[in-house]
Every structure is written in C-alpha cells, then in structure tokens.
Design a protein around this motif. Structure first.
Motif, mmCIF file in Angstrom:
data_model
loop_
_atom_site.group_PDB
_atom_site.id
_atom_site.type_symbol
_atom_site.label_atom_id
_atom_site.label_comp_id
_atom_site.label_asym_id
_atom_site.label_seq_id
_atom_site.Cartn_x
_atom_site.Cartn_y
_atom_site.Cartn_z
ATOM 1 N N UNK A 65 8.976 -4.578 -10.762
ATOM 2 C CA UNK A 65 7.823 -3.710 -10.594
ATOM 3 C C UNK A 65 6.678 -4.427 -9.904
ATOM 4 N N UNK A 66 5.574 -3.736 -9.759
ATOM 5 C CA UNK A 66 4.415 -4.327 -9.079
ATOM 6 C C UNK A 66 3.896 -5.537 -9.830
ATOM 7 N N UNK A 67 3.444 -6.492 -9.078
ATOM 8 C CA UNK A 67 2.856 -7.700 -9.652
ATOM 9 C C UNK A 67 1.383 -7.414 -9.908
ATOM 10 N N UNK B 280 -3.738 -3.075 -10.865
ATOM 11 C CA UNK B 280 -2.634 -2.501 -10.067
ATOM 12 C C UNK B 280 -2.038 -3.517 -9.126
ATOM 13 N N UNK B 281 -2.770 -4.607 -8.873
ATOM 14 C CA UNK B 281 -2.285 -5.628 -7.931
ATOM 15 C C UNK B 281 -2.370 -5.174 -6.469
ATOM 16 N N UNK B 282 -3.125 -4.087 -6.219
ATOM 17 C CA UNK B 282 -3.199 -3.528 -4.857
ATOM 18 C C UNK B 282 -4.466 -4.029 -4.158
ATOM 19 N N UNK C 200 4.434 -5.202 -0.027
ATOM 20 C CA UNK C 200 4.485 -3.757 0.144
ATOM 21 C C UNK C 200 3.247 -3.298 0.937
ATOM 22 N N UNK C 201 3.486 -2.360 1.832
ATOM 23 C CA UNK C 201 2.369 -1.753 2.572
ATOM 24 C C UNK C 201 2.441 -0.247 2.348
ATOM 25 N N UNK C 202 1.401 0.250 1.710
ATOM 26 C CA UNK C 202 1.360 1.679 1.396
ATOM 27 C C UNK C 202 2.641 2.116 0.669
ATOM 28 N N UNK D 283 0.409 -4.807 -1.436
ATOM 29 C CA UNK D 283 0.682 -5.353 -2.784
ATOM 30 C C UNK D 283 1.985 -6.146 -2.744
ATOM 31 N N UNK D 284 2.338 -6.705 -3.896
ATOM 32 C CA UNK D 284 3.593 -7.466 -4.027
ATOM 33 C C UNK D 284 4.384 -6.862 -5.200
#
Length: 432
Positions: free
Chosen positions: A211-213, A247-249, A283-285, A324-325
C-alpha cells in the motif's frame, strides 16, 4: 554703412550746392561784356578806315599837285571818298546798331538762361533733398520697425522654445516614470520567479505491508529544515498542503507547475521474509511509474539481511499533480528508515513567460516614446514703408524756358537786309 551712404549729405552739398564753380563759369558776364561791349570795335575799324582814306587822299593830293596830278585821278579819289562817306559809313553805322542789338539780346538770353539754370538747380536741390529726406525717414522707420519686430520675434521664439522644452521635459518625465514602473513590475515578476521554491522531506521509522507509504507515525515527521514553500510571494502555504504525511502524497501547489526532483530511500529487510521482499514504486496521480522500482532479495542471516535502497527521479508536473510511493507486495516483515523528498527544480512559468504581460511589447500598456506637444513658431515679416522716387520733371519755370527757346531769331533781327555799298559801282571804268 547706412549713415555713411544715406546721411552723408555733405558729399551731396559739395557736388550739387557748389554754386561757386557754376557762378565763376556761367555768371562771369563781366568778361563777356568786356569782350563784347568793352570796345565798339566795328565802329573803331570804320573810323580807322576813313582816317586812312583821308590821309591817302591828302597825300595823293599833295603828291599830284606837285607833279601836275591829272584831273582824272583827282576825280577818282573824290569818288572813293564819296563812296566811303555815303555808303560804307552808313552801312557800318547800321551794322554797329544791329550788332549792339544782338549783344543786348544775347545778354538778355544769357540772363534768362542763368535765371532758368538757377531756378532749375534750386528746384532740383529741393527735389533731391525732399526725396533723400523721405528715404532717410523711411529707412530710419524701417530700421526701428525691424529692430522692434526682431526683438518681439526673438522673445516669442524664446517663449515658444521654453514652452516646448517644458513639454518635452514633462513628457519625458512621465514616460520615464512609466518605464520605471513597468520595469519594476517586470523585475518583481522575475524576483517572484527567483524566490519561488518548493521543497519538503518526510521520514518515518518504517513501513509494513503493501500500500501507500506514509510518514505519520509518532516516530515520523518532516526532516528538519527541509520544508521551504513559497510560490511567488505566497508564503502562506502549509507543509501538509504540499507533502501530506498521513497520505504520503506530494501535491503540486497552484502556480507551481514545473520540473521536480523526487527521492525515496528505504532499508529493506530481505532475509526474514516468508512471503517476498518488498518492492516500492513511484506513483503519479495514482498510476505506477514504470522504471522506478526499488527491490532487494539479498541476505544470508537475520543479522545480515537489511539492504538500503534509494531511487531519484525527475518529473515534469502540472498544478495539482500528485506524486507518492507505494509498496506493491504482501510482506510479513517491516522495512526501516524510510524517507521521501520532493523539490522544485525549475518553474515552468520561468520558461514560458517570465515577464508575463510586462514582457509583451505588443501590449497597449507597454511603454513607448511619443512626441510631446510642440507649439509652432513662425517669423512674421514686418511691413516696411516703401519710398517712391518720383522722376524730376522741371515744369515750374516752363515760361522762362519757352522765352529762351523763343530767342532763336536774335541773329535774324541783327541782320541787315541790304547794304548800300552793294549798289555802288566799284569799277572805276563806270564812274562819271
């Protein structure tokens, strides 16, 4: 020059009014009278001829009396004496009278001529003085008018020049201020571009599972002194609006489009995994970016299985883009020492239009030089007085002139119509 040429009346007086020369040459009647009237020379000649004839006759009489002169010669002498006495003497007397009349008429004509010349000279003098005086007055008046007009024109020219220079100065000052204001605005835009910066780094103790970091544990936070966010002059942007730890974004702020650098680091625990080691992607968008995977499966013991991994990428992003990662594999062991950084390298606005409207030379507001209002100045030619030189027409003494012209018959009046001596028979052969 004007005074020497126009006011130099002394020359005119010496040349025109110098009557002494004229009087010596024309009025010298005494010489003529002495030559003509001084001696009645014709009468004197006749008297001398008569005396000579009487002496000759007397001499001949004595000579021929002593030499028994003939009666015929005595008659000839007597006849000659008679002719001289009765014909030649009257002719000479009449010639003398006519001559005296001629002299008197000639003197009268000369007197009238001198009178006419004197009157002509005086009138000519008056005419010339009047004309010169008129020229003099007009010339002085014209010079005064020229001086006044020139002074007025120079004053008007000076006033016009001062007004025009003030207009130019005012216009130049206005345009100068507009250029400075325009330049200031453009310089401010450039400064805002240069001052724009977006950097943020977050870290956390570790990450577990797929999942998202995120970086929101109690052990996580923003790396000290890594957060610096300013878009143009906007310094009110909060760190979580750019890099949200929960959110890591990383979200590109408004007006923040450009080229960004992102770095993610992690220490992967690869040996204790029963399922599979972790695999991280950028990740991009919400779309995985291929080529950004971080993965490790090395290690030979519990104490020798942690592999540090790092990935740095460059992305061109637009406003509100998200980066994000994420970790995509199911794991049963936590990874450690994660960090995520995003930094603006080059603002897109700096390349597209750094000066904005203020760099557009076609914009109506773009400073441009315009001509200042200029008053016109024209030289007004003064109206000079003109002097009309009237021709000298001597008519004031016409009667005197006509009386002189009418004396052309004085020689005819002195002429003797016929001489008595012409009727005599001078050939002694015709004598009685």
């Amino acid at each position: 020059w004007y005074q020497r040429r126009v006011h130099g009346k002394q020359w005119y007086q010496r040349r025109v009014h110098g009557k002494q020369w004229y009087q010596r040459r024309v009025h010298g009647k005494q010489w003529y009278q002495r030559r003509v009237h001084g001696e009645d020379w014709r009468s004197l000649i006749m008297k001398n001829l008569l005396m000579a004839a009487v002496l000759i006759a007397s001499t001949w009489k004595q000579t021929f009396a002593s030499t028994s002169m003939t009666e015929e010669n005595q008659k000839d002498i007597a006849e000659i004496a008679r002719i001289l006495r009765e014909t030649v003497q009257p002719d000479l007397d009449e010639l003398t009278t006519k001559h005296n009349l001629l002299v008197e008429n000639a003197i009268a004509v000369i007197d009238k001529s001198l009178e006419y010349v004197d009157k002509f000279t005086e009138d000519l003098k008056t005419h010339l003085e009047t004309r010169i005086s008129a020229v003099d007055e007009n010339a002085i008046s014209n010079f005064e008018l020229l001086e006044k007009t020139t002074g007025d024109m120079l004053t008007a020219f000076k006033d016009t020049m001062v007004t025009n220079l003030n207009n130019i100065n005012t216009k130049s000052e206005e345009e100068h201020n507009e250029i400075i204001a325009w330049t200031h605005q453009r310089a401010h835009l450039h400064e805002d571009l240069l001052k724009t910066r977006v950097t943020a780094c977050a870290y956390d103790h570790g990450h577990f599972g797929a999942g998202p970091v995120t970086y929101d544990s109690r052990d996580g936070g923003y790396i000290e002194d890594s957060v610096s966010i300013r878009i143009y002059n906007n310094t009110d942007i909060k760190p979580e609006e750019v890099l949200d730890r929960e959110t890591g974004i990383f979200k590109v702020p408004e007006h923040g489009a450009g080229e960004y650098l992102f770095t993610f680091t992690v220490t992967i625990d690869s040996f204790d995994q029963k399922l599979s080691p972790s695999a991280y992607f950028f990740m991009k968008n919400d779309v995985k970016i291929e080529g950004t995977k971080i993965y490790a499966n090395v290690g030979f013991s519990k104490n020798h299985d942690r592999v540090p991994g790092s990935r740095t990428i460059l992305l061109k992003l637009e406003e509100n883009d998200k980066v994000s990662v994420t970790q995509e594999l199911e794991t049963d062991v936590q990874d450690y020492q994660i960090s995520f950084c995003g930094a603006l390298l080059h603002l897109e606005k700096a390349s597209e239009s750094p000066g904005g409207l203020y760099a557009d030379a076609t914009a109506p507001q773009f400073p441009s030089g315009t001509e200042a209002d200029q008053d016109a100045w024209e030289y007004e030619m003064p109206e000079f007085k003109t002097t009309t030189i009237e021709p000298f027409d001597y008519e004031s003494n016409r009667n005197a002139k006509e009386s002189i012209v009418g004396q052309t018959n004085i020689l005819e009046e002195a002429k003797i119509e016929s001489l008595k001596a012409e009727a005599e028979e001078w050939n002694k052969t015709n004598w009685p």
